[in-house]
Design a protein around this motif. Structure first.
Motif, mmCIF file in Angstrom:
data_model
loop_
_atom_site.group_PDB
_atom_site.id
_atom_site.type_symbol
_atom_site.label_atom_id
_atom_site.label_comp_id
_atom_site.label_asym_id
_atom_site.label_seq_id
_atom_site.Cartn_x
_atom_site.Cartn_y
_atom_site.Cartn_z
ATOM 1 N N UNK A 1 40.281 -11.108 64.172
ATOM 2 C CA UNK A 1 39.284 -11.206 63.154
ATOM 3 C C UNK A 1 39.935 -12.011 61.895
ATOM 4 N N UNK A 2 40.896 -11.495 61.414
ATOM 5 C CA UNK A 2 41.346 -12.569 60.165
ATOM 6 C C UNK A 2 41.866 -13.950 60.729
ATOM 7 N N UNK A 3 42.426 -14.252 61.802
ATOM 8 C CA UNK A 3 42.390 -15.442 62.172
ATOM 9 C C UNK A 3 41.400 -16.263 62.129
ATOM 10 N N UNK A 4 40.151 -15.607 62.733
ATOM 11 C CA UNK A 4 38.884 -16.396 63.118
ATOM 12 C C UNK A 4 38.445 -16.705 61.482
ATOM 13 N N UNK A 5 38.462 -15.652 60.706
ATOM 14 C CA UNK A 5 37.947 -15.714 59.288
ATOM 15 C C UNK A 5 38.659 -16.837 58.735
ATOM 16 N N UNK A 6 39.867 -16.972 58.876
ATOM 17 C CA UNK A 6 40.575 -18.221 58.027
ATOM 18 C C UNK A 6 40.439 -19.308 58.732
ATOM 19 N N UNK A 7 40.407 -19.542 59.997
ATOM 20 C CA UNK A 7 39.961 -20.641 60.603
ATOM 21 C C UNK A 7 38.548 -21.297 60.070
ATOM 22 N N UNK A 8 37.625 -20.139 59.953
ATOM 23 C CA UNK A 8 36.262 -20.677 59.515
ATOM 24 C C UNK A 8 36.261 -21.193 58.119
ATOM 25 N N UNK A 9 37.220 -20.579 57.368
ATOM 26 C CA UNK A 9 36.798 -20.943 55.988
ATOM 27 C C UNK A 9 37.569 -22.273 55.870
ATOM 28 N N UNK A 10 38.879 -22.564 56.534
ATOM 29 C CA UNK A 10 39.684 -23.812 56.631
ATOM 30 C C UNK A 10 38.629 -25.034 56.998
ATOM 31 N N UNK A 11 37.933 -24.532 58.064
ATOM 32 C CA UNK A 11 37.194 -25.864 58.854
ATOM 33 C C UNK A 11 36.076 -26.185 57.883
ATOM 34 N N UNK A 12 35.347 -25.068 57.261
ATOM 35 C CA UNK A 12 34.248 -25.603 56.144
ATOM 36 C C UNK A 12 34.869 -26.268 55.073
ATOM 37 N N UNK A 13 36.052 -25.811 54.638
ATOM 38 C CA UNK A 13 36.562 -26.638 53.418
ATOM 39 C C UNK A 13 37.051 -28.154 53.712
ATOM 40 N N UNK A 14 37.644 -28.186 55.014
ATOM 41 C CA UNK A 14 38.196 -29.580 55.420
ATOM 42 C C UNK A 14 36.999 -30.539 55.866
ATOM 43 N N UNK A 15 35.883 -30.170 55.944
ATOM 44 C CA UNK A 15 34.759 -31.375 56.349
ATOM 45 C C UNK A 15 34.520 -31.799 55.264
ATOM 46 N N UNK A 16 34.097 -33.371 55.585
ATOM 47 C CA UNK A 16 33.789 -34.031 54.487
ATOM 48 C C UNK A 16 32.169 -34.034 53.991
ATOM 49 N N UNK A 17 32.108 -33.948 52.387
ATOM 50 C CA UNK A 17 30.743 -33.917 52.373
ATOM 51 C C UNK A 17 30.117 -35.142 52.180
#
Length: 75
Positions: A52-68
Motif C-alpha cells: 500500500x505504501x509503495x502504491x501511494x508513493x508511486x501515485x504521488x511521484x507520478x502526479x508530481x512528475x506530470x507536466x502541467x
C-alpha cells in the motif's frame, strides 16, 4: 481454473487493492487452517502495508512528475 491465471489475478488485485486482498488471503488461510500463527498474520499484514505504501508513493511521484499545461493567456 488455470493456476497461472489465479496467480496473475491475485497480483493484479494486490497492486490495486492491497488491504482488501491481504484481508481476503488471511481470511481464506484462517478458514482453511482454522488458525494462523501470529507471526504469519503479522507477516502478511506487513506485506500488505508495504504494498500500500509503495502504491501511494508511486501515485504521488507520478502526479508530481506530470507536466502541467501552460495557462492560456487572456487576449
Amino acid at each position: 481454473m488455470d493456476p497461472q491465471r489465479i496467480a496473475e489475478e491475485l497480483r493484479t488485485q494486490l497492486r490495486e487493492r492491497p488491504y482488501w486482498t491481504t484481508a481476503a488471503i488471511v481470511g481464506v488461510g484462517w478458514l482453511l487452517g482454522r488458525s494462523l500463527p501470529l507471526r504469519a498474520v503479522l507477516a502478511v499484514a506487513g506485506i500488505g502495508a508495504r504494498a500500500a505504501m509503495a502504491a501511494a508513493v508511486q501515485d504521488v511521484v507520478s502526479d508530481r512528475s506530470r507536466p502541467r499545461a501552460a495557462p492560456n493567456p487572456v487576449q
